[in-house]
Design a protein around this motif. Structure first.
Motif, PDB file in Angstrom:
ATOM      1  N   ARG A  77     -12.161  31.332 -31.807  1.00 35.32           N
ATOM      2  CA  ARG A  77     -10.700  30.635 -31.426  1.00 35.32           C
ATOM      3  C   ARG A  77     -10.614  30.739 -29.786  1.00 35.32           C
ATOM      4  NH1 ARG A  77      -7.705  29.752 -35.462  1.00 35.32           N
ATOM      5  NH2 ARG A  77      -8.237  30.627 -37.528  1.00 35.32           N
ATOM      6  N   PRO A  78     -10.220  29.525 -29.404  1.00 36.95           N
ATOM      7  CA  PRO A  78      -9.838  29.747 -28.055  1.00 36.95           C
ATOM      8  C   PRO A  78      -9.081  30.901 -27.496  1.00 36.95           C
ATOM      9  CG  PRO A  78      -9.467  27.539 -28.808  1.00 36.95           C
ATOM     10  CD  PRO A  78      -9.690  28.671 -30.224  1.00 36.95           C
ATOM     11  N   ASN A  79      -9.370  31.586 -26.468  1.00 37.16           N
ATOM     12  CA  ASN A  79      -8.652  32.744 -26.027  1.00 37.16           C
ATOM     13  C   ASN A  79      -8.656  32.862 -24.496  1.00 37.16           C
ATOM     14  OD1 ASN A  79     -11.268  33.021 -25.259  1.00 37.16           O
ATOM     15  ND2 ASN A  79     -11.476  35.108 -26.317  1.00 37.16           N
ATOM     16  N   PRO A  80      -7.685  31.701 -23.904  1.00 36.64           N
ATOM     17  CA  PRO A  80      -7.598  31.735 -22.512  1.00 36.64           C
ATOM     18  C   PRO A  80      -6.698  33.085 -22.209  1.00 36.64           C
ATOM     19  CG  PRO A  80      -6.313  30.020 -23.486  1.00 36.64           C
ATOM     20  CD  PRO A  80      -7.176  30.537 -24.582  1.00 36.64           C
ATOM     21  N   PHE A  81      -6.786  33.405 -21.071  1.00 34.50           N
ATOM     22  CA  PHE A  81      -5.938  34.612 -20.371  1.00 34.50           C
ATOM     23  C   PHE A  81      -4.726  34.034 -20.304  1.00 34.50           C
ATOM     24  CE2 PHE A  81     -10.114  35.979 -18.447  1.00 34.50           C
ATOM     25  CZ  PHE A  81     -10.406  36.795 -19.540  1.00 34.50           C
ATOM     26  N   PRO A  82      -3.554  34.865 -20.569  1.00 33.56           N
ATOM     27  CA  PRO A  82      -2.270  34.248 -20.076  1.00 33.56           C
ATOM     28  C   PRO A  82      -2.072  34.346 -18.525  1.00 33.56           C
ATOM     29  CG  PRO A  82      -2.059  36.656 -20.615  1.00 33.56           C
ATOM     30  CD  PRO A  82      -3.602  36.067 -20.708  1.00 33.56           C
ATOM     31  N   LYS A  83      -2.746  33.476 -17.928  1.00 32.57           N
ATOM     32  CA  LYS A  83      -2.755  33.185 -16.406  1.00 32.57           C
ATOM     33  C   LYS A  83      -2.959  31.594 -16.368  1.00 32.57           C
ATOM     34  CE  LYS A  83      -5.562  37.456 -15.461  1.00 32.57           C
ATOM     35  NZ  LYS A  83      -4.442  38.215 -14.608  1.00 32.57           N
ATOM     36  N   GLU A 118      -0.797  25.844 -13.668  1.00 33.78           N
ATOM     37  CA  GLU A 118       0.096  25.974 -15.057  1.00 33.78           C
ATOM     38  C   GLU A 118      -0.665  26.962 -15.915  1.00 33.78           C
ATOM     39  OE1 GLU A 118       0.780  22.424 -17.089  1.00 33.78           O
ATOM     40  OE2 GLU A 118       1.472  21.325 -15.376  1.00 33.78           O
ATOM     41  N   LEU A 119      -0.216  27.457 -16.787  1.00 36.47           N
ATOM     42  CA  LEU A 119      -1.033  28.435 -17.718  1.00 36.47           C
ATOM     43  C   LEU A 119      -1.856  27.796 -18.751  1.00 36.47           C
ATOM     44  CD1 LEU A 119       2.353  30.539 -19.153  1.00 36.47           C
ATOM     45  CD2 LEU A 119       0.449  31.306 -17.600  1.00 36.47           C
ATOM     46  N   GLY A 149      -8.246  22.184 -28.155  1.00 33.71           N
ATOM     47  CA  GLY A 149      -9.402  21.681 -27.674  1.00 33.71           C
ATOM     48  C   GLY A 149      -9.451  21.777 -26.310  1.00 33.71           C
ATOM     49  N   GLN A 150      -8.462  21.706 -25.453  1.00 33.22           N
ATOM     50  CA  GLN A 150      -8.642  21.748 -23.987  1.00 33.22           C
ATOM     51  C   GLN A 150      -8.867  23.380 -23.833  1.00 33.22           C
ATOM     52  OE1 GLN A 150      -4.964  20.172 -23.159  1.00 33.22           O
ATOM     53  NE2 GLN A 150      -5.864  18.358 -22.119  1.00 33.22           N
ATOM     54  N   GLN A 151      -8.168  24.229 -24.658  1.00 30.70           N
ATOM     55  CA  GLN A 151      -8.171  25.579 -24.283  1.00 30.70           C
ATOM     56  C   GLN A 151      -9.727  26.027 -24.327  1.00 30.70           C
ATOM     57  OE1 GLN A 151      -5.485  28.357 -26.335  1.00 30.70           O
ATOM     58  NE2 GLN A 151      -3.753  27.010 -25.915  1.00 30.70           N
ATOM     59  N   GLN A 152     -10.387  25.497 -25.650  1.00 31.96           N
ATOM     60  CA  GLN A 152     -11.901  25.891 -25.795  1.00 31.96           C
ATOM     61  C   GLN A 152     -12.581  25.314 -24.689  1.00 31.96           C
ATOM     62  OE1 GLN A 152     -12.991  28.457 -27.121  1.00 31.96           O
ATOM     63  NE2 GLN A 152     -14.059  27.705 -29.192  1.00 31.96           N
ATOM     64  N   ARG A 153     -12.387  24.242 -24.176  1.00 34.59           N
ATOM     65  CA  ARG A 153     -13.206  23.824 -23.019  1.00 34.59           C
ATOM     66  C   ARG A 153     -13.003  24.639 -21.898  1.00 34.59           C
ATOM     67  NH1 ARG A 153     -11.928  18.105 -22.265  1.00 34.59           N
ATOM     68  NH2 ARG A 153     -10.280  18.325 -24.062  1.00 34.59           N
ATOM     69  N   LEU A 154     -11.726  25.206 -21.442  1.00 36.16           N
ATOM     70  CA  LEU A 154     -11.227  26.037 -20.332  1.00 36.16           C
ATOM     71  C   LEU A 154     -12.101  27.274 -20.545  1.00 36.16           C
ATOM     72  CD1 LEU A 154      -9.672  26.891 -17.962  1.00 36.16           C
ATOM     73  CD2 LEU A 154      -7.707  27.520 -19.539  1.00 36.16           C
ATOM     74  N   CYS A 155     -12.182  27.897 -21.843  1.00 29.55           N
ATOM     75  CA  CYS A 155     -12.956  29.030 -22.104  1.00 29.55           C
ATOM     76  C   CYS A 155     -14.396  28.843 -21.735  1.00 29.55           C
ATOM     77  CB  CYS A 155     -12.641  29.617 -23.559  1.00 29.55           C
ATOM     78  SG  CYS A 155     -11.365  30.298 -23.778  1.00 29.55           S
TER      79      CYS A 155
END
Length: 275
Positions: A119-125, A167-168, A175-181
């Motif tokens: 699962r996408p798990n970007p930091f809260p940053k 931005e956070l 999908g964008q979060q997963q690509r960020l990861c």
């Protein structure tokens, strides 16, 4: 087993800052990661049973099989993520760059073997800080603005977020979060990228984007992907390993696995007769 937030922080080993990061130099041979007679236990339960598997340089290797067959367990042992499970024990050996990973600094291993989780798990940053946090704490000296643009382009995300870098990351779509990861993993300059069911929480369009990225990135990185989606394995991988009940039943070129498997269990699985 789900990684908690503190486990993810431990993944980057924030307690220690390397001033001059060590680098594992890969041998010229084509095998990048090699598992030899690996068995993995959680307490008394044997999750992986005497597996030997070679992962080839700049190729995508898929690991398929039903739930609970040891796919993710092996994957997380390659870069020492199972260290965070108190009941974990491993016999045999996993080598990366000619080194026994269990006898090598885990921070060094994880800096060169990146991971993208289920699962996408970007930091809260911010998006920018998500990408630069790892390189900063590992003491990597580089132009951070250039690094962010480079890895976001590699993750096919730059055009979508170039005006939103502060931005956070958690405000992005799934999908964008997963690509960020993925970009966050690439920022460490890894040789190997491990992907544990990276599309299981994504819609078909986002899944297609990730698959396209795998096809491009394997020209530069070695990729290992765990997936339940056999069509996905057939589309993106060069080699496929079929696991069942903790054992590796068959390993071959992906085309052979899906068109002329040598083992009846493999044939039954890919044709939907079980699993």
């Amino acid at each position: 087993m789900t990684l908690l937030a503190h486990d993810l922080k431990s993944y980057f080993h924030t307690e220690i800052v390397l001033k001059e990061p060590e680098q594992i130099v890969l041998p010229p041979e084509h095998v990048v990661v090699s598992a030899k007679d690996v068995s993995i236990f959680y307490g008394k339960k044997e999750a992986v049973k005497n597996i030997s598997l070679d992962i080839y340089k700049k190729k995508a290797t898929a690991i398929i099989g039903p739930s609970g067959c040891g796919k993710s367990t092996l994957l997380r042992s390659i870069n020492r993520m199972n260290d965070f499970v108190s009941s974990f024990k491993m016999t045999g050996q996993i080598q990366y760059g000619g080194r026994d990973v269990m006898k090598t600094d885990p921070m060094l291993i994880r800096s060169q073997i990146g991971m993208v989780f289920q699962r996408p798990n970007p930091f809260p940053k911010s998006i920018f800080d998500n990408i630069t946090w790892g390189p900063k704490i590992h003491g990597k000296n580089q132009n951070l603005e250039e690094l962010v643009e480079d890895v976001l382009r590699k993750a096919a995300l730059w055009d979508e977020v170039k005006d939103r870098l502060h931005e956070l990351g958690t405000n992005l779509s799934g999908g964008q979060q997963q690509r960020l990861c993925l970009a966050r993993a690439l920022a460490m300059g890894p040789d190997v990228i491990l992907m544990d069911e990276p599309c299981s929480a994504l819609d078909p369009k986002s899944t297609s984007r990730i698959e396209e990225l795998i096809s491009v990135l394997k020209n530069e990185y070695t990729i290992v992907i765990v997936t339940h989606n056999m069509q996905q394995a057939a589309r993106v991988s060069d080699y496929t390993a079929f696991f069942y009940e903790g054992e590796m039943v068959e390993f071959d070129v992906t085309q052979n696995i899906f068109t002329r498997p040598q083992n009846k269990q493999t044939e039954d699985y890919i044709t939907g007769r079980f699993g």
